[in-house]
Design a protein around this motif. Structure first.
Motif: not given
Length: 110
Positions: A64-66, A71-75, A78-80
């Motif tokens: 991800c480009d922070l 796009a941040l919520a997707a990180i 994905e982790t959850l």
């Protein structure tokens, strides 16, 4: 200990330099790792393979480009989805701008 019993940490900028050292240290301490990278794909995959060789099913690669805040919520999602939890965040990612010593301006700093 099952995969969901281990604490999970998201490390931004995890693929190289300080981020890779932080990631290795936390992995040795028993954390599952969401290993974030922006452009260092080869390094991220190599680090993940290294960690997985010592303890399988313990890493997740997230690209991800922070700066893309949409796009941040997707990180996190994905982790959850992978680990069922997220216990810690290490905000290590940074931008590096080669600047000759003594030539940085206040605008550059901002």
């Amino acid at each position: 200990m099952t995969i969901s019993d281990r604490p999970v940490v998201l490390v931004t900028g995890a693929a190289k330099r300080i981020g890779a050292t932080i990631t290795r240290t936390l992995h040795r301490a028993g954390f599952n790792i969401a290993l974030h990278y922006r452009g260092s794909e080869a390094e991220a995959h190599a680090l993940s393979a290294e960690l997985e060789s010592t303890r399988t099913d313990t890493t997740l690669l997230v690209q991800c480009d922070l700066a893309d805040t949409a796009a941040l919520a997707a990180i996190v999602d994905e982790t959850l989805a992978r680990f069922g939890r997220l216990d810690a965040l290490v905000n290590n990612a940074s931008s590096y701008f080669r600047t000759p010593l003594g030539s940085i301006t206040e605008q550059d700093w901002d």
